[in-house]
Design a protein around this motif. Structure first.
Motif, short mmCIF file in Angstrom:
data_model
loop_
_atom_site.label_atom_id
_atom_site.label_comp_id
_atom_site.label_asym_id
_atom_site.label_seq_id
_atom_site.Cartn_x
_atom_site.Cartn_y
_atom_site.Cartn_z
N ILE A 231 16.46 48.97 33.76
CA ILE A 231 16.03 47.88 32.88
C ILE A 231 16.50 46.53 33.43
O ILE A 231 15.75 45.55 33.46
CB ILE A 231 16.57 48.10 31.45
CG1 ILE A 231 15.94 49.36 30.85
CG2 ILE A 231 16.29 46.89 30.57
CD1 ILE A 231 16.53 49.78 29.52
N GLY A 232 17.76 46.49 33.90
CA GLY A 232 18.27 45.26 34.48
C GLY A 232 17.54 44.87 35.76
O GLY A 232 17.31 43.70 36.03
N GLY A 233 17.17 45.89 36.57
CA GLY A 233 16.43 45.62 37.81
C GLY A 233 15.06 45.05 37.55
O GLY A 233 14.61 44.11 38.23
N MET A 272 -1.24 35.31 29.10
CA MET A 272 -0.95 36.04 30.33
C MET A 272 0.51 36.50 30.36
O MET A 272 0.81 37.61 30.79
CB MET A 272 -1.25 35.16 31.54
CG MET A 272 -1.42 35.92 32.84
SD MET A 272 -2.95 36.84 32.91
CE MET A 272 -4.11 35.51 33.15
N ALA A 273 1.40 35.64 29.89
CA ALA A 273 2.82 36.01 29.83
C ALA A 273 3.03 37.18 28.88
O ALA A 273 3.82 38.09 29.16
CB ALA A 273 3.66 34.81 29.40
N GLY A 274 2.32 37.18 27.76
CA GLY A 274 2.43 38.29 26.81
C GLY A 274 1.93 39.59 27.41
O GLY A 274 2.55 40.65 27.24
N ALA A 275 0.82 39.55 28.16
CA ALA A 275 0.29 40.75 28.80
C ALA A 275 1.26 41.29 29.84
O ALA A 275 1.49 42.51 29.94
CB ALA A 275 -1.06 40.45 29.44
N LEU A 276 1.87 40.40 30.63
CA LEU A 276 2.84 40.83 31.63
C LEU A 276 4.07 41.43 30.97
O LEU A 276 4.64 42.42 31.45
CB LEU A 276 3.23 39.64 32.51
CG LEU A 276 4.22 39.91 33.64
CD1 LEU A 276 3.73 41.04 34.54
CD2 LEU A 276 4.46 38.65 34.46
N LEU A 280 5.63 45.21 31.49
CA LEU A 280 7.04 45.48 31.78
C LEU A 280 7.63 46.45 30.77
O LEU A 280 8.40 47.35 31.13
CB LEU A 280 7.84 44.17 31.75
CG LEU A 280 7.76 43.29 33.01
CD1 LEU A 280 8.36 41.93 32.72
CD2 LEU A 280 8.49 43.96 34.16
N PHE A 281 7.27 46.27 29.51
CA PHE A 281 7.76 47.16 28.45
C PHE A 281 7.29 48.60 28.70
O PHE A 281 8.07 49.55 28.59
CB PHE A 281 7.27 46.65 27.10
CG PHE A 281 7.68 47.51 25.94
CD1 PHE A 281 8.97 47.46 25.45
CD2 PHE A 281 6.77 48.38 25.34
CE1 PHE A 281 9.36 48.26 24.37
CE2 PHE A 281 7.15 49.17 24.27
CZ PHE A 281 8.44 49.11 23.79
N ILE A 282 6.03 48.77 29.05
CA ILE A 282 5.48 50.12 29.29
C ILE A 282 6.13 50.76 30.51
O ILE A 282 6.53 51.93 30.48
CB ILE A 282 3.95 50.04 29.46
CG1 ILE A 282 3.29 49.61 28.15
CG2 ILE A 282 3.38 51.38 29.92
CD1 ILE A 282 1.81 49.31 28.26
N LEU A 287 9.70 54.77 33.08
CA LEU A 287 10.78 55.06 34.02
C LEU A 287 12.01 55.62 33.32
O LEU A 287 12.62 56.59 33.79
CB LEU A 287 11.16 53.79 34.79
CG LEU A 287 10.12 53.26 35.79
CD1 LEU A 287 10.59 51.96 36.41
CD2 LEU A 287 9.86 54.29 36.89
N CYS A 288 12.36 55.05 32.18
CA CYS A 288 13.53 55.54 31.44
C CYS A 288 13.29 56.95 30.92
O CYS A 288 14.21 57.78 30.89
CB CYS A 288 13.85 54.60 30.28
SG CYS A 288 14.47 52.99 30.80
#
Length: 321
Positions: A231-233, A272-276, A280-282, A287-288
């Motif tokens: 998450i930090g990375g 665009m920032a919201g989509a990015l 990132l959230f997905i 990964l987690c």
């Protein structure tokens, strides 16, 4: 005839005490998260003095990001994270095993813990500025190497992709290996010493004790360390932002996803920032999930299951009394 005693239920007080956390989380985390997801489906940005939107455009922002250099920046982020995390977990594990080994009889352990943790207390921005000054073309590192005769001309450490990435990875390693080592030391010290003594009596080598006893028993802490590190990375921003002046130079090889997100926020392209942010959230969630499943604690012998059954029977007996 047994007289039933009225039991006191303290669980409601637990719920009362955690209400402030949920209120804070709802106001400052959940509502902004839902608002970010909502904005990701809208065209909403500023063009000069004119504000465009918000106009609903569906998945257009998501498609535009996939057509951009986002995947390249995602690759940069994973490379920078790997350069810092792999040596970090390796050195932290070695130090944790060494400091907790009874045979080494380490003295001044608290002093070494403080020294290892000190880099974590330095602000990442100050750390980046210090390394920028040290390794610049006219910095002290080049001057010392020239005076020693090890090089004939100045090295442009920040002028190559390898040099910039290696420096970012090294800084992340220095800032976080102490914190990781202390966590792993606490996990190892929590293992019952009798287990190691029994293993020695059975003839286990130090390597076998580490792989067959230490690693399986500290799996929860390893899972926590890896997940928080991922998450930090993915949120890596301050070190490469300051070291490259926000340009991700050379040739945007050190541009991370959050630096890319910041460029959209700076231009006030909120859709665009919201989509990015949703991407990132997905990715973080996926990964987690895989890390958790890979490092999930197993119970092949059924000992934990049997212990849980015994505790359940004991609780039932106590309630009946």
């Amino acid at each position: 005839m047994k007289r039933s005693k009225r039991s006191v239920n303290y669980s409601k007080w637990g719920y009362i005490f955690i209400i402030p956390f949920f209120i804070t989380y709802f106001i400052f985390s959940l509502i902004p998260l839902l608002d970010t997801i909502r904005f990701s489906f809208f065209e909403y940005f500023r063009s000069g003095m004119r504000i465009i939107g918000p106009n609903f455009i569906g998945l257009a922002n998501y498609k535009a990001l996939l057509d951009s250099d986002m995947l390249r920046y995602a690759g940069n982020t994973m490379v920078l994270w790997s350069l810092g995390f792999i040596p970090q977990i390796t050195v932290a594990m070695l130090l944790a095993v060494w400091f907790t080994d009874k045979r080494t009889k380490m003295t001044g352990l608290q002093f070494f813990k403080v020294v290892m943790y000190l880099p974590n207390l330095i602000m990442a921005s100050a750390f980046a500025m210090m390394f920028f000054a040290l390794f610049s073309t006219n910095g002290p590192v080049n001057s010392i190497l020239l005076d020693l005769g090890w090089i004939k001309e100045k090295i442009d450490f920040l002028g190559t992709p390898f040099g910039t990435r290696a420096m970012i990875g090294f800084m992340n390693f220095l800032m976080w290996f102490g914190n990781t080592a202390i966590l792993l030391m606490a996990a190892i010290l929590g293992i019952n010493e009798e287990i190691f003594e029994s293993a020695e009596i059975d003839g286990c080598s130090p390597f076998q004790k580490f792989t067959l006893i230490t690693l399986p028993l500290i799996r929860p802490i390893l899972t926590y360390t890896l997940i928080t590190s991922i998450i930090g990375g993915l949120q890596m921003f301050d070190v490469p932002q300051i070291l490259t002046n926000g340009q991700g130079s050379p040739n945007r090889t050190s541009m991370t996803l959050i630096m890319f997100l910041n460029s959209h926020l700076k231009s006030r392209n909120y859709g665009m920032a919201g989509a990015l942010s949703v991407y990132l959230f997905i990715v973080s969630g996926i990964l987690c999930y895989f890390v958790y499943k890979m490092l999930e604690e197993k119970d092949p012998t059924g000992m934990m299951r049997e212990k849980a059954k015994k505790n359940k029977k004991k609780d039932v007996t106590l309630n009946e009394k």
